[in-house]
Design a protein around this motif. Sequence first.
Motif, PDB file in Angstrom:
ATOM      1  N   GLY A 143       0.955  -1.197   0.096  1.00 37.29           N
ATOM      2  CA  GLY A 143       0.016   0.038  -0.061  1.00 37.29           C
ATOM      3  C   GLY A 143       0.847   1.340   0.052  1.00 37.29           C
ATOM      4  N   PHE A 144       1.907   1.274   0.603  1.00 34.37           N
ATOM      5  CA  PHE A 144       2.515   2.380   0.917  1.00 34.37           C
ATOM      6  C   PHE A 144       3.460   2.894  -0.360  1.00 34.37           C
ATOM      7  N   PHE A 145       4.200   1.799  -1.094  1.00 34.65           N
ATOM      8  CA  PHE A 145       4.785   2.295  -2.247  1.00 34.65           C
ATOM      9  C   PHE A 145       3.676   2.541  -3.715  1.00 34.65           C
ATOM     10  N   LEU A 146       2.424   1.894  -3.360  1.00 35.01           N
ATOM     11  CA  LEU A 146       1.499   2.130  -4.395  1.00 35.01           C
ATOM     12  C   LEU A 146       0.857   3.513  -4.328  1.00 35.01           C
ATOM     13  N   ILE A 147       0.952   4.149  -3.092  1.00 36.05           N
ATOM     14  CA  ILE A 147       0.509   5.491  -2.789  1.00 36.05           C
ATOM     15  C   ILE A 147       1.754   6.464  -3.429  1.00 36.05           C
ATOM     16  N   LEU A 148       2.875   5.931  -3.235  1.00 38.48           N
ATOM     17  CA  LEU A 148       4.147   6.773  -3.609  1.00 38.48           C
ATOM     18  C   LEU A 148       4.252   6.828  -5.301  1.00 38.48           C
ATOM     19  N   LYS A 149       3.665   5.621  -5.728  1.00 35.16           N
ATOM     20  CA  LYS A 149       4.196   5.675  -7.279  1.00 35.16           C
ATOM     21  C   LYS A 149       2.752   5.884  -8.249  1.00 35.16           C
ATOM     22  N   LYS A 150       1.759   5.710  -7.676  1.00 37.02           N
ATOM     23  CA  LYS A 150       0.512   6.022  -8.525  1.00 37.02           C
ATOM     24  C   LYS A 150      -0.071   7.398  -8.061  1.00 37.02           C
ATOM     25  N   LEU A 186      10.985  11.684   3.929  1.00 39.46           N
ATOM     26  CA  LEU A 186      11.106  13.247   4.133  1.00 39.46           C
ATOM     27  C   LEU A 186      11.970  13.949   3.286  1.00 39.46           C
ATOM     28  N   PRO A 187      13.129  13.157   3.087  1.00 36.85           N
ATOM     29  CA  PRO A 187      14.413  14.010   1.941  1.00 36.85           C
ATOM     30  C   PRO A 187      13.817  14.203   0.702  1.00 36.85           C
ATOM     31  N   GLU A 188      12.706  13.417   0.053  1.00 35.57           N
ATOM     32  CA  GLU A 188      12.044  13.379  -1.124  1.00 35.57           C
ATOM     33  C   GLU A 188      11.082  14.284  -1.205  1.00 35.57           C
ATOM     34  N   VAL A 189      11.511  15.624  -1.716  1.00 37.86           N
ATOM     35  CA  VAL A 189      10.608  16.919  -1.774  1.00 37.86           C
ATOM     36  C   VAL A 189       9.315  16.494  -2.387  1.00 37.86           C
ATOM     37  N   ARG A 190       9.534  15.571  -3.537  1.00 29.92           N
ATOM     38  CA  ARG A 190       8.171  15.195  -4.517  1.00 29.92           C
ATOM     39  C   ARG A 190       7.197  14.493  -3.669  1.00 29.92           C
ATOM     40  N   LEU A 191       7.748  13.558  -2.942  1.00 26.01           N
ATOM     41  CA  LEU A 191       6.906  12.480  -2.211  1.00 26.01           C
ATOM     42  C   LEU A 191       6.583  12.954  -0.637  1.00 26.01           C
ATOM     43  N   ARG A 192       6.957  14.050  -0.198  1.00 24.22           N
ATOM     44  CA  ARG A 192       6.611  14.677   1.297  1.00 24.22           C
ATOM     45  C   ARG A 192       4.995  15.132   1.278  1.00 24.22           C
ATOM     46  N   SER A 283      18.249   4.280  -7.100  1.00 22.68           N
ATOM     47  CA  SER A 283      17.222   4.916  -7.838  1.00 22.68           C
ATOM     48  C   SER A 283      16.615   5.403  -6.532  1.00 22.68           C
ATOM     49  N   LEU A 284      15.262   6.028  -7.140  1.00 21.49           N
ATOM     50  CA  LEU A 284      14.445   6.796  -5.892  1.00 21.49           C
ATOM     51  C   LEU A 284      14.172   5.636  -5.049  1.00 21.49           C
ATOM     52  N   TRP A 285      13.649   4.299  -5.613  1.00 17.51           N
ATOM     53  CA  TRP A 285      13.349   3.617  -4.368  1.00 17.51           C
ATOM     54  C   TRP A 285      14.411   2.822  -3.618  1.00 17.51           C
TER      55      TRP A 285
END
Length: 496
Positions: A143-150, A186-192, A283-285
Amino acid sequence: MRSRVGRRPDLVYIVIAGYCLLSIILKILRPDSLEIDESEQAFLSQYLMLGYGSQPPFYNWLQYGVVALFGISVASLTIVKNTLLFLFLLFYGFTVHTLTSSRAFPAVAMLGVLTLPPVFLLSQRDLSHTVAALCAVSLFLCGFFLILKKPPHLSGYLLVGAAVGVGAISKYNFVIVPLAALLAILPEVRLRKRLFDWRVLASVAVCAAIVAPHAFWIINNLSHATGVTVAEMKEGSEGAVLPHAIQGLVSLAVATFKGVALTTAVFGLVFSADVGKILRAESLWTRIVGRMLLACFLIVALIIVAMGATHIREKWLALFTALLPLYLTLKIDAAGLDPAKRLPALLSIAGFLAFGVILMLWARVFIGPIIGDYSFAHTPYKGFSRVVHADGGASPTAIVVDDRIVAGNLRIQFPDTPIILAGISPESQNRLPAGRILAVWSAESGRDGVPPRIAALLTPKQPRLAEIEPTIVAIPYNAGRPGDMYKFAYVRVDTH
């Protein structure tokens, strides 16, 4: 299978399903005497409560539901565990599928998970709550990575909330995983910004609804919930040579090494030609999962220092070392490698470990007695139940014991009779039923007399208990050598 899996990586899902199914079959084919965790689950399946002691209740609730539907048996115990183990591996594969483009990478990750000692060894030998928590970890990752990628979607946030709630009531240390995940992005501006989405409130609400009943119990039973774990973490502290914090950190380092060494070595061996390229890839992941791993162990280290803990077990770290195959798989993906050609080798190693252990545990029951090695599986509870049924006494209204392992095993043999663990069963002091009570205990090591805890429970109901002579019976071990016997003692008491 080795030649096919490189061309059709999805076959690994079938391998994993077959692995869990074979584990169930072999367990059923063994004698029906239970190990430690299984005994506890069998005993506690009599009760539906908000809390059961030092472990959260999710696994107990699942087991209670299955037993209520299908009855208590070895099958109903082992199916719960292996279903959770299968779901853990399945959600793990789904997570990697979300983050990668090749069908081979989920297979690499799932086979990598099968090289983790807590998965291929400890979970098959005698774990329960940890297996449920591992399932919650992989569901959370999915669920966590689904939120981040989609694109943000309410269903993903609800899935994360449910996973965190289930994980928190499966193992208390699970909460470190979502905390580490939050720190990792937190360090990833696009994902915060995903942390400040309104849907987070829905996720929190679902989590709170799942956790609330047990949280209410914890508030009123905090020492009961934490006392055993704290005592185990401080085991040996009185004789510690080093300061407690240092000894605890050394213990953490040793347990971590034991948990990750084999898996790291397997990946290093299978991908030996590209180790340098994989180590340099990013990579980001890989950054997020790498930070999660680091954050998990840093948080554990801080807890150790704060508590003055001196003893850390490998199985306590299983929820965190479970992130390692995901990290290594994503590193391989970031390196631009096609892992399909390496799958046969990885399948051989993981298959040898996973299938080898369940076959070894099954064979040990029959080979062990040849060298005089008897385990819990050899204790002849079925033979004892036959003796009790054949001695002509009336069917007991309850069975009283003083040991959890005996309690769980007698629950299997006397499924329609309440089993009361003297001094521990909920409200046992006030709920001992009237009628014929059967008190049972192990008579090994000269324990011929009525044990103190059983006597303390029965004497108020039967003042003449001391005058009743216990019956001692010797029963042949399950699959044992001729002449090797195990002794039980029992006494029948009429109460009013």
